[in-house]
Each structure stands twice: as structure tokens, then as C-alpha cells.
Design an enzyme around this catalytic site. Structure first.
Site, PDB file in Angstrom:
ATOM      1  N   GLY A  11       0.974  -1.179   0.098  1.00 54.55           N
ATOM      2  CA  GLY A  11       0.226  -0.035   0.021  1.00 54.55           C
ATOM      3  C   GLY A  11       0.783   1.158   0.039  1.00 54.55           C
ATOM      4  O   GLY A  11       2.023   1.219   0.009  1.00 54.55           O
ATOM      5  N   PRO A  12       0.394   2.268  -0.211  1.00 60.15           N
ATOM      6  CA  PRO A  12       1.015   3.507  -0.192  1.00 60.15           C
ATOM      7  C   PRO A  12       1.778   3.978   1.021  1.00 60.15           C
ATOM      8  O   PRO A  12       1.332   3.313   2.148  1.00 60.15           O
ATOM      9  CB  PRO A  12       0.000   4.575  -0.366  1.00 60.15           C
ATOM     10  N   GLY A  14       2.848   5.224   4.514  1.00 61.03           N
ATOM     11  CA  GLY A  14       2.416   5.899   5.575  1.00 61.03           C
ATOM     12  C   GLY A  14       1.009   4.903   5.940  1.00 61.03           C
ATOM     13  O   GLY A  14       0.348   5.413   6.840  1.00 61.03           O
ATOM     14  N   GLY A  16       0.300   1.879   6.996  1.00 58.25           N
ATOM     15  CA  GLY A  16       0.690   1.149   8.060  1.00 58.25           C
ATOM     16  C   GLY A  16       0.868  -0.466   7.915  1.00 58.25           C
ATOM     17  O   GLY A  16       0.947  -1.265   8.293  1.00 58.25           O
ATOM     18  N   ASP A  86       6.880  -6.403   4.779  1.00 59.46           N
ATOM     19  CA  ASP A  86       5.925  -5.146   4.583  1.00 59.46           C
ATOM     20  C   ASP A  86       6.344  -4.619   3.234  1.00 59.46           C
ATOM     21  O   ASP A  86       5.924  -3.473   3.055  1.00 59.46           O
ATOM     22  CB  ASP A  86       6.365  -4.314   5.695  1.00 59.46           C
ATOM     23  N   GLU A 147      10.179  12.791   5.708  1.00 64.05           N
ATOM     24  CA  GLU A 147       8.860  12.750   4.989  1.00 64.05           C
ATOM     25  C   GLU A 147       8.051  14.163   5.526  1.00 64.05           C
ATOM     26  O   GLU A 147       7.019  14.247   5.033  1.00 64.05           O
ATOM     27  CB  GLU A 147       8.061  11.774   5.507  1.00 64.05           C
TER      28      GLU A 147
END
Length: 214
Positions: A11-12, A14, A16, A86, A147
Site C-alpha cells: 500500500g502507499p 504511511g 501501516g 512489509d 517525510e
């Protein structure tokens, strides 16, 4: 003996991924593989000037992920030990298509194809998605210095890129289940019942059952 599992959480930025991968590791006892992020010497400059530093940044990630997965295959999967990661190495193409110029992208994809030709493939992909507001809030909460200048439009485009890529991936790889989890509805860090729900979905897939949708 059953084949080892290789679960990748994607997923993008940040959303999780690492948090969920660690929780899966704790639940199932799979070896945990985490991507190298902050060690990338180009990443801070990349967020400040994507056009200038994208190729260096993407090549660093590709080479390091190749080394990690090559070692992973030899040390764990080939020895019948299951793994949760991850990231999935296909993320490299998602980021590269967003950040590289046409000429750089052609060179990059040629190298990617060579390096990943015999890489281990995931037996389950967990796709975390969420609204830009939720993602930006989580990025701010973890407070990484590299970030701090994150552009919400970059996150929005990246989130949409994941949606498109994984829709196509599911068609091209129908044998690889993809579990889609909505990060706006599920807070697996703060709400144990949400985490239990996710584990139920993973259990169903690992048992070759059909999961319900979150």
C-alpha cells in the site's frame, strides 16, 4: 508438508504496512522481512526534488530489495520457513512509473525484469488502502524527518496507482489472493477487534477459504 507461506503487505506510504506485518509476524511466527527505507541516502533529496533524484532513489531501493529477497529465498523459503514482508518488490514499478522520465523508465524496467526474473512470488498480498487524509495523518504521527515535506498530491496519485496496479495484477495472477483492507474503517493498531477481523480473513485465505470483504 505444506509449502511455506510468503505474505506481502502493500500500500502507499504511511498506510501501516510495517505495523501490520509485525502483527502478522507475532501472530503466526513467520519470519519478518522489513524494507530498507531510511538508509536510502537519496530519499530526503527525493522528497525535496523528485525530478532530480528519482532515478538514484529507485535504483537504490531496487538493488537493496533484490539482495533482501535473494537472501530471503535461500535462508527461509527454500528451507520451508514462512515469511511476512512489509513490501512486495513489484512496488518498485509502481513508484518508478510515477517518478521516472520515459527514458529513465525504460532503462529501469529492463534492469528490474532481469533482477526479478527468479524472485519468490507472494502466496498472499495484503493491500492496505486509505484516504489521503488518513495517510497524511499517519505520516505526521510517525514524524520522520525525511517525510516532513510530503506532498498530499503525491500520496493521492500513489494510492490511485496501487489501486490500478493491483486490479491488473489480480487478473494477470489469479492464483495469488489479494486481501484488500480499508484503513479508514479498520484501525488494527488501536482496536483489537479490527485486528482479530483481519486475522480471520488471513486464516480463511491460508485455509483456501473465501474471505469476506472489509
Amino acid at each position: 508438508m505444506s509449502l511455506p507461506q510468503f505474505i506481502t503487505v502493500e500500500g502507499p506510504i504511511g498506510v501501516g504496512k510495517t505495523s501490520l506485518a509485525r502483527l502478522i509476524n507475532a501472530r503466526y511466527g513467520f519470519h519478518l522481512l522489513q524494507e530498507i527505507v531510511e538508509e536510502n541516502p537519496f530519499l530526503g533529496r527525493f522528497y525535496d526534488n523528485i525530478d532530480e533524484w528519482s532515478f538514484q532513489t529507485e535504483m537504490f531501493f531496487l538493488c537493496n530489495r533484490y539482495k533482501q529477497l535473494n537472501d530471503l529465498s535461500k535462508q527461509y523459503l527454500q528451507r520451508d520457513q514462512s515469511v511476512v514482508s512489509d513490501y512486495n518488490i513489484f512496488k518498485n514499478t509502481i513508484f518508478a512509473r510515477r517518478t521516472l522520465s520515459a527514458g529513465e523508465l525504460d532503462k529501469y524496467l529492463s534492469i528490474y525484469d532481469i533482477l526479478t526474473a527468479d524472485m519468490p512470488q507472494a502466496s498472499l498480498i495484503v493491500h492496505l488502502t486509505a484516504s489521503v487524509e488518513t495517510i497524511m495523518g499517519r505520516i505526521a504521527k510517525r514524524n520522520r524527518s525525511i517525510e516532513q515535506n510530503m506532498d498530499p498530491n503525491y500520496i493521492r496519485n500513489l494510492r490511485d496507482d496501487y489501486e490500478v496496479f493491483l486490479e491488473r495484477y489480480s487478473v494477470e495472477h489469479p492464483d495469488v489472493p489479494i486481501l484488500v483492507l480499508d484503513g479508514d474503517k479498520l484501525d488494527f493498531v488501536e482496536r483489537p477487534e479490527d485486528l482479530d477481523f483481519i486475522f480471520q480473513q488471513i486464516d480463511a485465505i491460508l485455509k483456501k477459504e473465501q474471505p469476506t470483504h472489509a
